[in-house]
Each structure stands twice: as structure tokens, then as C-alpha cells.
Write an enzyme that holds these catalytic residues in place. Structure first.
Site, short mmCIF file in Angstrom:
data_model
loop_
_atom_site.label_atom_id
_atom_site.label_comp_id
_atom_site.label_asym_id
_atom_site.label_seq_id
_atom_site.Cartn_x
_atom_site.Cartn_y
_atom_site.Cartn_z
N LYS A 41 0.83 -1.22 0.00
CA LYS A 41 0.00 0.00 0.00
C LYS A 41 0.87 1.27 0.00
O LYS A 41 0.62 2.20 -0.74
CB LYS A 41 -0.92 0.05 1.24
CG LYS A 41 -1.84 -1.14 1.38
CD LYS A 41 -2.67 -1.05 2.64
CE LYS A 41 -1.89 -1.10 3.94
NZ LYS A 41 -1.17 -2.36 4.21
N ARG A 120 -9.04 1.15 9.47
CA ARG A 120 -8.73 -0.26 9.61
C ARG A 120 -9.86 -1.03 10.26
O ARG A 120 -9.83 -2.25 10.31
CB ARG A 120 -7.50 -0.41 10.50
CG ARG A 120 -6.20 -0.52 9.76
CD ARG A 120 -5.13 -0.66 10.81
NE ARG A 120 -3.96 -1.32 10.33
CZ ARG A 120 -2.94 -0.72 9.75
NH1 ARG A 120 -2.98 0.56 9.51
NH2 ARG A 120 -1.88 -1.41 9.41
N ARG A 159 11.85 -5.96 3.85
CA ARG A 159 11.64 -4.50 3.81
C ARG A 159 12.71 -3.78 4.63
O ARG A 159 13.08 -4.20 5.73
CB ARG A 159 10.27 -4.14 4.36
CG ARG A 159 10.10 -2.62 4.49
CD ARG A 159 8.68 -2.19 4.62
NE ARG A 159 8.01 -2.75 5.78
CZ ARG A 159 6.71 -2.66 6.00
NH1 ARG A 159 5.95 -2.03 5.13
NH2 ARG A 159 6.18 -3.19 7.07
N ARG A 192 11.94 -2.29 10.12
CA ARG A 192 10.93 -1.77 11.04
C ARG A 192 10.76 -2.71 12.22
O ARG A 192 10.85 -3.91 12.06
CB ARG A 192 9.58 -1.63 10.30
CG ARG A 192 9.28 -0.22 9.90
CD ARG A 192 8.11 -0.08 9.01
NE ARG A 192 6.87 -0.72 9.46
CZ ARG A 192 5.70 -0.59 8.83
NH1 ARG A 192 5.62 0.16 7.75
NH2 ARG A 192 4.63 -1.20 9.27
N ARG A 203 0.06 -9.13 13.24
CA ARG A 203 -0.55 -8.17 12.31
C ARG A 203 -1.46 -8.88 11.30
O ARG A 203 -2.54 -8.40 10.98
CB ARG A 203 0.55 -7.39 11.58
CG ARG A 203 1.23 -6.38 12.49
CD ARG A 203 2.59 -6.00 11.96
NE ARG A 203 2.55 -5.21 10.75
CZ ARG A 203 3.58 -5.07 9.93
NH1 ARG A 203 4.72 -5.70 10.16
NH2 ARG A 203 3.48 -4.32 8.86
P1 AP5 Z 1 4.99 -1.56 1.63
O1 AP5 Z 1 4.62 -0.67 0.49
O2 AP5 Z 1 5.79 -0.98 2.75
O3 AP5 Z 1 3.69 -2.31 2.18
P2 AP5 Z 1 2.47 -1.77 3.04
O4 AP5 Z 1 1.24 -2.45 2.54
O5 AP5 Z 1 2.46 -0.28 3.09
O6 AP5 Z 1 2.88 -2.40 4.42
P3 AP5 Z 1 2.85 -1.84 5.90
O7 AP5 Z 1 3.56 -2.86 6.72
O8 AP5 Z 1 3.38 -0.45 5.95
O9 AP5 Z 1 1.36 -1.90 6.21
P4 AP5 Z 1 0.80 -1.88 7.61
O10 AP5 Z 1 -0.64 -1.68 7.27
O11 AP5 Z 1 1.13 -3.01 8.48
O12 AP5 Z 1 1.58 -0.68 8.31
P5 AP5 Z 1 1.17 0.75 8.82
O13 AP5 Z 1 2.36 1.59 8.74
O14 AP5 Z 1 -0.11 1.23 8.23
O15 AP5 Z 1 5.74 -2.83 1.01
C1 AP5 Z 1 6.25 -3.86 1.84
C2 AP5 Z 1 7.59 -4.36 1.28
O16 AP5 Z 1 7.36 -4.99 0.03
C3 AP5 Z 1 8.62 -3.26 1.01
O17 AP5 Z 1 9.90 -3.75 1.30
C4 AP5 Z 1 8.48 -2.97 -0.48
O18 AP5 Z 1 9.70 -2.52 -1.03
C5 AP5 Z 1 8.11 -4.35 -1.02
N1 AP5 Z 1 7.22 -4.31 -2.16
C6 AP5 Z 1 6.18 -3.44 -2.36
N2 AP5 Z 1 5.56 -3.73 -3.52
C7 AP5 Z 1 6.21 -4.83 -4.03
C8 AP5 Z 1 6.03 -5.63 -5.19
N3 AP5 Z 1 5.06 -5.36 -6.06
N4 AP5 Z 1 6.86 -6.67 -5.40
C9 AP5 Z 1 7.84 -6.96 -4.52
N5 AP5 Z 1 8.08 -6.25 -3.39
C10 AP5 Z 1 7.27 -5.19 -3.16
O19 AP5 Z 1 0.81 0.41 10.36
C11 AP5 Z 1 1.80 -0.04 11.25
C12 AP5 Z 1 1.17 -0.21 12.63
O20 AP5 Z 1 0.66 1.05 13.11
C13 AP5 Z 1 -0.03 -1.15 12.73
O21 AP5 Z 1 0.36 -2.49 12.89
C14 AP5 Z 1 -0.75 -0.59 13.96
O22 AP5 Z 1 -0.09 -0.99 15.14
C15 AP5 Z 1 -0.55 0.90 13.82
N6 AP5 Z 1 -1.63 1.54 13.05
C16 AP5 Z 1 -1.48 2.28 11.91
N7 AP5 Z 1 -2.66 2.72 11.48
C17 AP5 Z 1 -3.59 2.27 12.36
C18 AP5 Z 1 -5.00 2.38 12.43
N8 AP5 Z 1 -5.69 3.06 11.50
N9 AP5 Z 1 -5.63 1.78 13.48
C19 AP5 Z 1 -4.96 1.10 14.42
N10 AP5 Z 1 -3.61 0.94 14.41
C20 AP5 Z 1 -2.93 1.53 13.38
#
Ligand code: AP5
Length: 276
Positions: A41, A120, A159, A192, A203
Site C-alpha cells: 500500500k 482499519r 523490507r 521496522r 498483524r
Molecule cells: P509496503 O509498500 O511498505 O507495504 P504496506 O502495505 O504499506 O505495508 P505496511 O507494513 O506499511 O502496512 P501496515 O498496514 O502493516 O503498516 P502501517 O504503517 O499502516 O511494502 C512492503 C515491502 O514490500 C517493502 O519492502 C516494499 O519494497 C516491497 N514491495 C512493495 N511492492 C512490491 C512488489 N510489487 N513486489 C515486490 N516487493 C514489493 O501500520 C503499522 C502499525 O501502526 C499497525 O500495525 C498498527 O499498530 C498501527 N496503526 C497504523 N494505522 C492504524 C490504524 N488506522 N488503526 C490502528 N492501528 C494503526
């Protein structure tokens, strides 16, 4: 054109963005990206925002910015949120809604936005709707990226993120030019905290518990579009762009349109050079 630096979103309060976006020629795009942790994402949000000069609004980035060493005055609620995040658990709705609510002006950003990681839960989706109503803006579409969990775990395991500018890399699939160093700003890359295997498992479990009701919520509103997330980031971006363009033109992409378009080499404007 320089990228908006997202200060208003990351820091909240009175913080102002450097290089705020200019209004686009047409109506700005306003999108929500859904999908499992690690599906890509953030990578897609960056590509879209670079193209649209829109703002990448990630709730995970707000929390990571608040957790940066050197940031002081963290409230007990924020400390607890950061601990939940390290363990891979969701931060309580009340904390997230307070953080997003105090950044309501970002939803009026004239360049448009891509929300990543929020909402979420259904409670968050309902609160987002109330916020959008309050700010007088609409939501164009909700893109849900789909990929088998085994492939997602590989993406997460490799990542690396920049400690300074937050650019995202993958050790084999989107490697930096110099190992461990950010191409964009030259600072160190790190894993991370929530990319440890036990946190990844938590997660994924939490994602699976919450995702069904959230998809149903947006499906009923007619906003949900599924996008296959296999292939490289530019291929996924091409699918996303094609769906975004038809949604923006007021046409609901038919089932399977995203896939068919990119398999046929559908046209998408150049995203910037990788890595994101
Ligand atoms: P990346 O683009 O980083 O993936 P992502 O879907 O953004 O993954 P996240 O881990 O950031 O999502 P998340 O929802 O867990 O984290 P968030 O920060 O929102 O890509 C991943 C990897 O794959 C990278 O290395 C990239 O280079 C590679 N890649 C990408 N595309 C590719 C492809 N096509 N082919 C190959 N490789 C590829 O949340 C983190 C934490 O914050 C949560 O766990 C929670 O504790 C808290 N949090 C955040 N928002 C909320 C909320 N709204 N409510 C409650 N808790 C929340």
C-alpha cells in the site's frame, strides 16, 4: 516540482507543509488504500502521490514519526500506542481517531490525498465519513490490494526503511543502489520494529479479523475496487492508475478490469524511477 513534505500530517498541531501541492487541473483524487500489512500500500501510495502531486496520508507514518528518538512530550496514550505497534497490535480506535481528527485540515488539501492504513476498522471508517462530512469533501474510491499471505510475508521480511525520509526498499526486489543507504537522502536504512516474525504473525491475524467487515462496509457504499497485487510495483501501479482514472471519470471499473488492463499493457503515465 518538489514533493510535499507532509509536515502538517506527520507533526500535527500548527505544523505547515513545505512545498504544499498546487491544485491539479481537474478535481483532486481522494482515495483509501486497503490490504494486508506488507501488500504494498505504501509503495503504491508513493507512486500515485508522485504522479498526482497529492499527499500520502499514512497513520503508521504519524505513529513512527511520534516514536522517533528525540521526540519528547509523548502522552501516556501515545506511549501505549507505540508499544501496541511494536507488538503488531492495532492502536486503539480512540487514539487513532484523535490523531486523525486533529489533522482534519489535511483532508481539505487542494492536491488531494491517498489514505494508507486508515481506516482499519468499521468504527474508524464511520469516523472517517463523519470527518469528511465535517470538512466538506468526498471520497472517490477504496482500492483493496489482494495477494496470498505467503507472498506478503516475503515482502515484509526484506523490507528496509530510511530512518530519515521514510523511503521504502526491499533487499532484493527494490534494493538501494548502495546496500543499507537511502538513495534519496543518503541516511541509513533499517528494519521496522514490527517486521519481526512474531509481530508479523500478530498483524496478519488482526488484519484477517477486521478486514471482512471493513470490505463489506465499503462494498455496500459502492466504493470498493479490488486490485490484484501480484507483479512488480510498476505493474500494480498501472492497474491502480487505470482503475483510478475510470473512477474519477465516474465509471465503476467492472470486475476484473484492473487485471485485464495491465495484462493488455494498459497505459499508465510513468511513475518515477524506483525504488520508492
Ligand atoms: P509496503 O509498500 O511498505 O507495504 P504496506 O502495505 O504499506 O505495508 P505496511 O507494513 O506499511 O502496512 P501496515 O498496514 O502493516 O503498516 P502501517 O504503517 O499502516 O511494502 C512492503 C515491502 O514490500 C517493502 O519492502 C516494499 O519494497 C516491497 N514491495 C512493495 N511492492 C512490491 C512488489 N510489487 N513486489 C515486490 N516487493 C514489493 O501500520 C503499522 C502499525 O501502526 C499497525 O500495525 C498498527 O499498530 C498501527 N496503526 C497504523 N494505522 C492504524 C490504524 N488506522 N488503526 C490502528 N492501528 C494503526
Amino acid at each position: 516540482m518538489n514533493k510535499p513534505n507532509r509536515f502538517a500530517w506527520l507533526a500535527g498541531g500548527d505544523a505547515q507543509c513545505v512545498n504544499p501541492p498546487d491544485p491539479p487541473p481537474g478535481a483532486p483524487w481522494r482515495l483509501v488504500l486497503l490490504g494486508a500489512p506488507g501488500v504494498g500500500k505504501g509503495t503504491q501510495a508513493e507512486l500515485l502521490c508522485d504522479r498526482l502531486h497529492a499527499c500520502h496520508l499514512s497513520t503508521g507514518d504519524i505513529l513512527r514519526a511520534a516514536g522517533d528518538p528525540g521526540r519528547c512530550n509523548r502522552s501516556p496514550a501515545l506511549e501505549a500506542a507505540l508499544q501496541s505497534m511494536r507488538e503488531g497490535k492495532l492502536v486503539p480506535d480512540a487514539t487513532i481517531l484523535e490523531l486523525v481528527g486533529e489533522r482534519g485540515r489535511c483532508l481539505r488539501c487542494c492536491g488531494g490525498w491517498v489514505l494508507d492504513g486508515f481506516p482499519r476498522t468499521v468504527a474508524q471508517a464511520e469516523a472517517l465519513q463523519a470527518l469528511l462530512d465535517r470538512e466538506g469533501v468526498g471520497l472517490d474510491s477504496v482500492f483493496n490490494y489482494e495477494l496470498p499471505i505467503s507472498e506478503i510475508v516475503t515482502r515484509l521480511g526484506g523490507r528496509r526503511v530510511c530512518t530519515e525520509c521514510k523511503a521504502v526498499y526491499h533487499v532484493t526486489r527494490q534494493p538501494p543502489k548502495q546496500p543499507g543507504i537511502c538513495d534519496r537522502c543518503g541516511k541509513r536504512l533499517r528494519r521496522r520494529e514490527d517486521d519481526r516474525p512474531e509481530a508479523i504473525r500478530t498483524r496478519m491475524r488482526i488484519y484477517e479479523e477486521n478486514t471482512g467487515p471493513l470490505l463489506e462496509y465499503y462494498g455496500k457504499k459502492g466504493l470498493l475496487v479490488s486490485i490484484p497485487a501480484h507483479g512488480n510495483p510498476n505493474e500494480i501501479y498501472a492497474r491502480t492508475w487505470i482503475c483510478g482514472r475510470s473512477v474519477h471519470a465516474g465509471i465503476t471499473p467492472p470486475e476484473g478490469a484492473a487485471n485485464a488492463a495491465s495484462e493488455a499493457g494498459g497505459s499508465a503515465p510513468e511513475p518515477r524511477a524506483q525504488p520508492s
